[in-house]
Motif scaffolding. Structure first.
Motif, PDB file in Angstrom:
ATOM      1  N   HIS A   1      13.414  -3.020   0.363  1.00 20.56           N
ATOM      2  CA  HIS A   1      12.854  -1.809   0.949  1.00 20.56           C
ATOM      3  C   HIS A   1      13.174  -0.651   0.017  1.00 20.56           C
ATOM      4  CE1 HIS A   1      16.711  -0.350   3.201  1.00 20.56           C
ATOM      5  NE2 HIS A   1      17.053  -1.205   2.266  1.00 20.56           N
ATOM      6  N   VAL A   2      12.503   0.466   0.229  1.00 22.12           N
ATOM      7  CA  VAL A   2      12.708   1.647  -0.615  1.00 22.12           C
ATOM      8  C   VAL A   2      13.713   2.557   0.080  1.00 22.12           C
ATOM      9  CG1 VAL A   2      11.614   3.668  -1.655  1.00 22.12           C
ATOM     10  CG2 VAL A   2      10.397   1.477  -1.582  1.00 22.12           C
ATOM     11  N   THR A   3      14.765   2.933  -0.639  1.00 26.39           N
ATOM     12  CA  THR A   3      15.831   3.737  -0.039  1.00 26.39           C
ATOM     13  C   THR A   3      15.869   5.170  -0.557  1.00 26.39           C
ATOM     14  OG1 THR A   3      17.429   2.997  -1.709  1.00 26.39           O
ATOM     15  CG2 THR A   3      17.248   1.684   0.314  1.00 26.39           C
ATOM     16  N   ASP A   4      15.213   5.436  -1.690  1.00 21.76           N
ATOM     17  CA  ASP A   4      15.229   6.802  -2.220  1.00 21.76           C
ATOM     18  C   ASP A   4      14.038   7.006  -3.150  1.00 21.76           C
ATOM     19  OD1 ASP A   4      16.270   9.407  -2.516  1.00 21.76           O
ATOM     20  OD2 ASP A   4      17.193   8.857  -4.427  1.00 21.76           O
ATOM     21  N   ILE A   5      13.463   8.200  -3.092  1.00 18.18           N
ATOM     22  CA  ILE A   5      12.366   8.579  -3.985  1.00 18.18           C
ATOM     23  C   ILE A   5      12.621   9.989  -4.494  1.00 18.18           C
ATOM     24  CG2 ILE A   5       9.892   9.060  -4.194  1.00 18.18           C
ATOM     25  CD1 ILE A   5       9.373   7.017  -2.003  1.00 18.18           C
ATOM     26  N   VAL A   6      12.591  10.153  -5.805  1.00 19.85           N
ATOM     27  CA  VAL A   6      12.672  11.473  -6.430  1.00 19.85           C
ATOM     28  C   VAL A   6      11.336  11.709  -7.131  1.00 19.85           C
ATOM     29  CG1 VAL A   6      13.846  12.935  -8.106  1.00 19.85           C
ATOM     30  CG2 VAL A   6      15.154  11.252  -6.775  1.00 19.85           C
ATOM     31  N   THR A   7      10.644  12.752  -6.725  1.00 17.13           N
ATOM     32  CA  THR A   7       9.316  12.992  -7.283  1.00 17.13           C
ATOM     33  C   THR A   7       9.397  13.684  -8.642  1.00 17.13           C
ATOM     34  OG1 THR A   7       9.149  15.067  -6.043  1.00 17.13           O
ATOM     35  CG2 THR A   7       8.212  13.096  -5.028  1.00 17.13           C
ATOM     36  N   GLU A   8       8.356  13.490  -9.414  1.00 16.19           N
ATOM     37  CA  GLU A   8       8.180  14.137 -10.712  1.00 16.19           C
ATOM     38  C   GLU A   8       6.754  14.653 -10.736  1.00 16.19           C
ATOM     39  OE1 GLU A   8       9.096  15.228 -14.792  1.00 16.19           O
ATOM     40  OE2 GLU A   8      10.320  14.708 -13.051  1.00 16.19           O
TER      41      GLU A   8
ATOM     42  N   GLY B   1       0.809  -1.216   0.000  1.00 15.95           N
ATOM     43  CA  GLY B   1       0.000   0.000   0.000  1.00 15.95           C
ATOM     44  C   GLY B   1       0.839   1.262   0.000  1.00 15.95           C
ATOM     45  N   ASP B   2       0.567   2.153   0.964  1.00 15.96           N
ATOM     46  CA  ASP B   2       1.314   3.412   1.065  1.00 15.96           C
ATOM     47  C   ASP B   2       2.358   3.366   2.177  1.00 15.96           C
ATOM     48  OD1 ASP B   2      -0.264   3.455   3.303  1.00 15.96           O
ATOM     49  OD2 ASP B   2      -1.327   5.303   2.810  1.00 15.96           O
ATOM     50  N   THR B   3       2.725   2.146   2.616  1.00 18.09           N
ATOM     51  CA  THR B   3       3.659   2.032   3.742  1.00 18.09           C
ATOM     52  C   THR B   3       5.117   2.196   3.332  1.00 18.09           C
ATOM     53  OG1 THR B   3       3.830  -0.389   3.530  1.00 18.09           O
ATOM     54  CG2 THR B   3       2.069   0.473   4.935  1.00 18.09           C
ATOM     55  N   PHE B   4       5.404   2.304   2.022  1.00 17.62           N
ATOM     56  CA  PHE B   4       6.804   2.384   1.599  1.00 17.62           C
ATOM     57  C   PHE B   4       7.324   3.823   1.548  1.00 17.62           C
ATOM     58  CE2 PHE B   4       4.436   2.670  -2.377  1.00 17.62           C
ATOM     59  CZ  PHE B   4       5.115   3.633  -3.108  1.00 17.62           C
ATOM     60  N   TYR B   5       6.471   4.787   1.863  1.00 19.70           N
ATOM     61  CA  TYR B   5       6.929   6.177   1.854  1.00 19.70           C
ATOM     62  C   TYR B   5       6.260   6.967   2.976  1.00 19.70           C
ATOM     63  CZ  TYR B   5       2.442   7.254  -0.420  1.00 19.70           C
ATOM     64  OH  TYR B   5       1.098   7.384  -0.709  1.00 19.70           O
ATOM     65  N   ASN B   6       6.857   8.124   3.285  1.00 23.19           N
ATOM     66  CA  ASN B   6       6.304   9.069   4.257  1.00 23.19           C
ATOM     67  C   ASN B   6       5.972  10.368   3.532  1.00 23.19           C
ATOM     68  OD1 ASN B   6       6.950   7.334   6.576  1.00 23.19           O
ATOM     69  ND2 ASN B   6       9.077   7.886   6.144  1.00 23.19           N
ATOM     70  N   TYR B   7       4.843  10.963   3.898  1.00 22.77           N
ATOM     71  CA  TYR B   7       4.447  12.229   3.276  1.00 22.77           C
ATOM     72  C   TYR B   7       4.248  13.279   4.359  1.00 22.77           C
ATOM     73  CZ  TYR B   7       1.729  15.725   0.746  1.00 22.77           C
ATOM     74  OH  TYR B   7       1.278  16.903   0.196  1.00 22.77           O
ATOM     75  N   ASP B   8       4.950  14.391   4.232  1.00 21.91           N
ATOM     76  CA  ASP B   8       4.835  15.500   5.177  1.00 21.91           C
ATOM     77  C   ASP B   8       3.751  16.452   4.672  1.00 21.91           C
ATOM     78  OD1 ASP B   8       5.199  18.007   6.548  1.00 21.91           O
ATOM     79  OD2 ASP B   8       7.177  17.304   7.177  1.00 21.91           O
ATOM     80  N   PHE B   9       2.640  16.518   5.391  1.00 22.47           N
ATOM     81  CA  PHE B   9       1.514  17.333   4.945  1.00 22.47           C
ATOM     82  C   PHE B   9       1.790  18.831   5.056  1.00 22.47           C
ATOM     83  CE2 PHE B   9      -0.511  13.267   5.682  1.00 22.47           C
ATOM     84  CZ  PHE B   9      -1.426  13.187   4.645  1.00 22.47           C
ATOM     85  N   THR B  10       2.821  19.196   5.795  1.00 24.61           N
ATOM     86  CA  THR B  10       3.174  20.610   5.916  1.00 24.61           C
ATOM     87  C   THR B  10       4.079  21.054   4.772  1.00 24.61           C
ATOM     88  OG1 THR B  10       3.001  20.499   8.327  1.00 24.61           O
ATOM     89  CG2 THR B  10       4.225  22.359   7.396  1.00 24.61           C
ATOM     90  N   THR B  11       5.124  20.274   4.528  1.00 22.37           N
ATOM     91  CA  THR B  11       6.090  20.638   3.482  1.00 22.37           C
ATOM     92  C   THR B  11       5.775  19.993   2.143  1.00 22.37           C
ATOM     93  OG1 THR B  11       7.558  18.788   4.022  1.00 22.37           O
ATOM     94  CG2 THR B  11       7.873  20.850   5.241  1.00 22.37           C
ATOM     95  N   HIS B  12       4.871  19.007   2.162  1.00 23.75           N
ATOM     96  CA  HIS B  12       4.512  18.245   0.957  1.00 23.75           C
ATOM     97  C   HIS B  12       5.716  17.502   0.371  1.00 23.75           C
ATOM     98  CE1 HIS B  12       0.684  20.249   1.205  1.00 23.75           C
ATOM     99  NE2 HIS B  12       1.264  21.434   1.111  1.00 23.75           N
ATOM    100  N   VAL B  13       6.634  17.127   1.240  1.00 25.09           N
ATOM    101  CA  VAL B  13       7.823  16.387   0.815  1.00 25.09           C
ATOM    102  C   VAL B  13       7.604  14.895   1.056  1.00 25.09           C
ATOM    103  CG1 VAL B  13      10.272  15.965   1.272  1.00 25.09           C
ATOM    104  CG2 VAL B  13       9.388  18.316   1.209  1.00 25.09           C
ATOM    105  N   VAL B  14       7.973  14.095   0.059  1.00 30.90           N
ATOM    106  CA  VAL B  14       7.877  12.639   0.164  1.00 30.90           C
ATOM    107  C   VAL B  14       9.264  12.067   0.429  1.00 30.90           C
ATOM    108  CG1 VAL B  14       7.284  10.500  -1.031  1.00 30.90           C
ATOM    109  CG2 VAL B  14       5.907  12.561  -1.394  1.00 30.90           C
TER     110      VAL B  14
END
Length: 380
Positions: free
Chosen positions: A205-212, A172-185
């Motif tokens: 496990h997930v070690t890095d995420i770069v958003t697009e 599900g969505d357990t592989f990332y964290n989302y900051d609702f204040t900064t909107h940073v994943v």
């Protein structure tokens, strides 16, 4: 692998497996909380609907551990309905179902059936939440009848207090964290997953995420592969696998055996859906794969002979409302399940019912045979 953890897991699992049927030797089988005379059950588990309050219905057999069978019960008519699992998936007449130790609710009605635990017999657990075994072992349908009869309309809480069965995802969505204040994943590096696919195991496990934009541009997985086919008994050293989804027009597919990106036509194990030129925030395993969520330390490999007891499942799993305050206690000495005799309130349509499981065994000591009380809640 954490040997202590596995030993405990195996002990509990083998114990529960022993609950799957009546004894095959001459040792007497204790049958806790047998159905009393005057039970509302008949040979086919049906009822004439004219029973007095606190009548015990059952026993209704849910098959064996190796061949489980679901029982579907209509609270309005107080009868068992004969349905296949496929029919029950869309049927709106049944309200509550039973399958081995699981008790589940019908979520297909216009208003899903919901459940509330009254909290009676809270003394069956100590201050730490551990069960007080003597109270479970000595309780009977007769000794706990007053708790059931005492529940009236004044005990019905607000609708928000009731819970329904839900479905959830292992990854599900357990592989990332989302900051609702900064909107940073950011990646949730502490959560690991073990995937069983193509006869092999892969821990990642997930070690890095770069958003697009609002999607995933790049995602890096830390992959540890265990090739059972090659005789490996532990996970290999972690390998970094970076997946590029920038400008994608199709999903990204990963083969864990090769530890590389492949096409949909290949034997892939994990995929990231694509939308609007970027990956979606979803990791999906193949239909024939199973998965286990874990941490970094618990497993350094999978014991293939014990793997069936680890808890691997499909990506989507059911979470039953009753599991929050489960109905039974497992006694590791007798290998039997004992009812807590908890009184639950069940909302089905416009009616609220009270419900109490009185036994998990038939008169021969065969497990998976439910008996219970159920009545519309009345009085004040």
């Amino acid at each position: 692998m954490n040997k202590t953890y596995l030993a405990l897991l195996l002990a509990m699992t083998f114990g529960l497996t022993a609950c799957g049927g009546s004894s095959s030797d001459d040792t007497p089988v204790e049958t806790p909380d047998e159905v009393t005379d005057g039970s509302g059950g008949s040979d086919d588990g049906s009822s004439d609907g004219g029973n007095e309050e606190a009548t015990i219905y059952g026993p209704y057999s849910t098959g064996s551990t190796s061949e489980p069978v679901a029982v579907y019960f209509d609270l309005d008519t107080q009868t068992q309905l004969t349905l296949t699992d496929e029919e029950a998936a869309t049927d709106t007449a049944w309200d509550i179902g039973f399958k081995r130790t699981n008790v589940f609710l019908n979520t297909h009605q216009d208003t899903p059936v919901s459940l509330y635990f009254t909290g009676n017999n809270s003394d069956f657990y100590d201050d730490t939440g551990a069960p007080v075994s003597d109270l479970f072992l000595n309780a009977t349908a007769d000794s706990e009848l007053d708790d059931y009869l005492a529940v009236t309309e004044s005990d019905i809480p607000e609708a928000e207090a009731f819970s329904t069965d839900t479905e959830t995802q292992v990854i599900g969505d357990t592989f990332y964290n989302y900051d609702f204040t900064t909107h940073v994943v950011t990646p949730n590096e502490d959560t690991y997953y073990i995937v069983f696919s193509d006869s092999n195991y892969t821990k990642f496990h997930v070690t890095d995420i770069v958003t697009e934009g609002r999607g995933i541009g790049e995602i890096t997985l830390g992959v540890m592969h265990q090739s059972v086919l090659d005789g490996q008994t532990t996970f290999a050293e972690e390998v970094a696998l970076t997946l590029d989804a920038v400008g994608c027009s199709d999903a990204v597919y990963v083969d864990f055996d090769l530890q590389q990106v492949v096409t949909q036509a290949d034997g892939w194990d994990l995929t990231i859906p694509c939308a609007d030129g970027a990956g979606e925030f979803a990791l999906t395993i193949a239909d024939d794969a199973t998965v286990l969520r874990t941490d970094a330390q618990t497993y350094n490999g999978v014991d293939t002979e014990a793997a069936q007891y680890y808890g691997f499942s499909e990506e989507t799993v059911s979470e039953y409302a009753m599991s929050t305050n489960n109905w039974y206690f497992y006694d590791s000495t007798s290998h039997l399940l004992y009812s807590q005799f908890g009184v639950y309130l069940i909302q089905a349509g416009d009616t609220t019912y009270k419900f109490q499981i009185t036994s998990y065994y038939d008169e021969e000591g065969t497990s998976g045979a439910y008996s219970f009380r159920v009545d519309p809640v009345t009085g004040e």
